[in-house]
Enzyme design. Structure first.
Site, mmCIF file in Angstrom:
data_model
loop_
_atom_site.group_PDB
_atom_site.id
_atom_site.type_symbol
_atom_site.label_atom_id
_atom_site.label_comp_id
_atom_site.label_asym_id
_atom_site.label_seq_id
_atom_site.Cartn_x
_atom_site.Cartn_y
_atom_site.Cartn_z
ATOM 1 N N SER A 177 0.844 -1.193 0.000
ATOM 2 C CA SER A 177 0.000 0.000 0.000
ATOM 3 C C SER A 177 0.879 1.242 0.000
ATOM 4 O O SER A 177 2.021 1.215 0.500
ATOM 5 C CB SER A 177 -0.896 0.021 1.239
ATOM 6 O OG SER A 177 -1.521 1.282 1.410
ATOM 7 N N TYR A 190 -2.592 -0.706 10.290
ATOM 8 C CA TYR A 190 -2.656 -1.083 8.872
ATOM 9 C C TYR A 190 -1.371 -0.678 8.146
ATOM 10 O O TYR A 190 -0.755 -1.482 7.431
ATOM 11 C CB TYR A 190 -3.864 -0.411 8.232
ATOM 12 C CG TYR A 190 -4.001 -0.632 6.742
ATOM 13 C CD1 TYR A 190 -4.599 -1.787 6.245
ATOM 14 C CD2 TYR A 190 -3.561 0.333 5.836
ATOM 15 C CE1 TYR A 190 -4.740 -1.983 4.874
ATOM 16 C CE2 TYR A 190 -3.701 0.148 4.462
ATOM 17 C CZ TYR A 190 -4.283 -1.006 3.988
ATOM 18 O OH TYR A 190 -4.426 -1.190 2.635
#
Length: 285
Positions: A177, A190
């Site tokens: 990500s 995350y």
């Protein structure tokens, strides 16, 4: 609509989110995509393959000639839609619902894949979850552990189960990500898992180079998937992706070709790398 609005305001009160409840529906394959048989005869396992980026990868892989094993948690309706889309490409899709962080579950998926096809060529570690919190103190130990189990432990377990059956020329592709590079003030756990995925990718690529198994990652920016309305409130969803240079969120169909490239022989000299599909953000990583 304000200048910052990119999507209709919406929110889903469940995780994982459901693609069938999103509006507009994400685009998982574009009309101008031209397959070239780049994965003909291959077999791929894709976690989080029921929807979003996972669905797009499954359909692109099928268009390129691969059969796919779709691993997902409990989004049965979405998974069945993905299976039907793969079947419509003339390829086979098998569904497995369960916890990808479970060693026993991953071993079962791999063993049954081998029993069915006799080979395993591609592993796409894509399953993920996220839970925004304003302060580190608001993140419970249970949340921290659960995020790492889904995003990182599942990657470890499936890869470990798959590797004894993967031959030279196989490929592993992990979903990282942009948060691994830029961070995110409200997605501390995350973002930490995604940074771990980058390091895991680079290290495993070195470890497996003598076996001629390539390991790479894709680091998406803001992509319109069920994770978004199931994570953020309606106002934040309405401006999702507006901060990118392209001033919009990406579609899963715009990410999946990167997974095709990394899974096929076009990338035969590429390993330990991360492709950034993020709407133009420069992250120098």
């Amino acid at each position: 609509m304000s200048d910052k609005q990119t999507l209709p305001a919406q929110h889903q009160d469940r995780q994982p989110g459901l693609e069938s409840a999103m509006h507009p529906q994400p685009v998982y394959i574009s009309d101008d995509y031209r397959a070239a048989g780049k994965l003909e005869g291959k077999v791929a396992i894709i976690t989080g393959g029921d929807s979003g980026i996972g669905r797009a990868v499954a359909v692109h892989y099928a268009r390129e000639g691969a059969d796919v094993v779709i691993v997902y948690l409990n989004e049965h309706e979405d998974a069945e839609i993905t299976r039907d889309a793969v079947n419509a490409c003339g390829r086979e899709a098998v569904l497995y619902s369960g916890d990808a962080a479970s060693e026993g579950f991953c071993r079962k998926v791999v063993e049954e894949t081998m029993a069915r096809w006799g080979h395993l060529d591609l592993v796409v570690n894509n399953a993920a979850e996220q839970h925004p919190q304003e302060r580190l103190e608001d993140i419970s130990e249970d949340q921290w552990e659960q995020t790492f189990r889904t995003n990182m432990f599942a990657m470890f377990q499936l890869t470990k189960a798959a590797l004894p059956h993967m031959q030279a020329g196989s490929a592993i592709i992990n979903t990282a990500s942009i948060t691994a590079y830029k961070g995110n003030a409200t997605l501390l756990d995350y973002s930490s898992t995604k940074g771990s995925i980058v390091s895991f990718t680079r290290s495993l690529a070195q470890n497996l180079a003598p076996r001629n198994i390539r390991v790479n990652a894709v680091a998406p920016g803001p992509i319109w998937t069920p994770l978004i309305p199931s994570t953020f409130d309606a106002d934040k969803v309405a401006s999702f992706g507006a901060e990118t240079p392209m001033q919009r969120p990406g579609q899963p169909a715009e990410v999946a070709p990167a997974f095709v490239y990394l899974g096929c022989s076009d990338s035969s000299y590429v390993s330990g790398q991360v492709l950034h599909v993020n709407g133009g953000a420069v992250v120098n990583g």
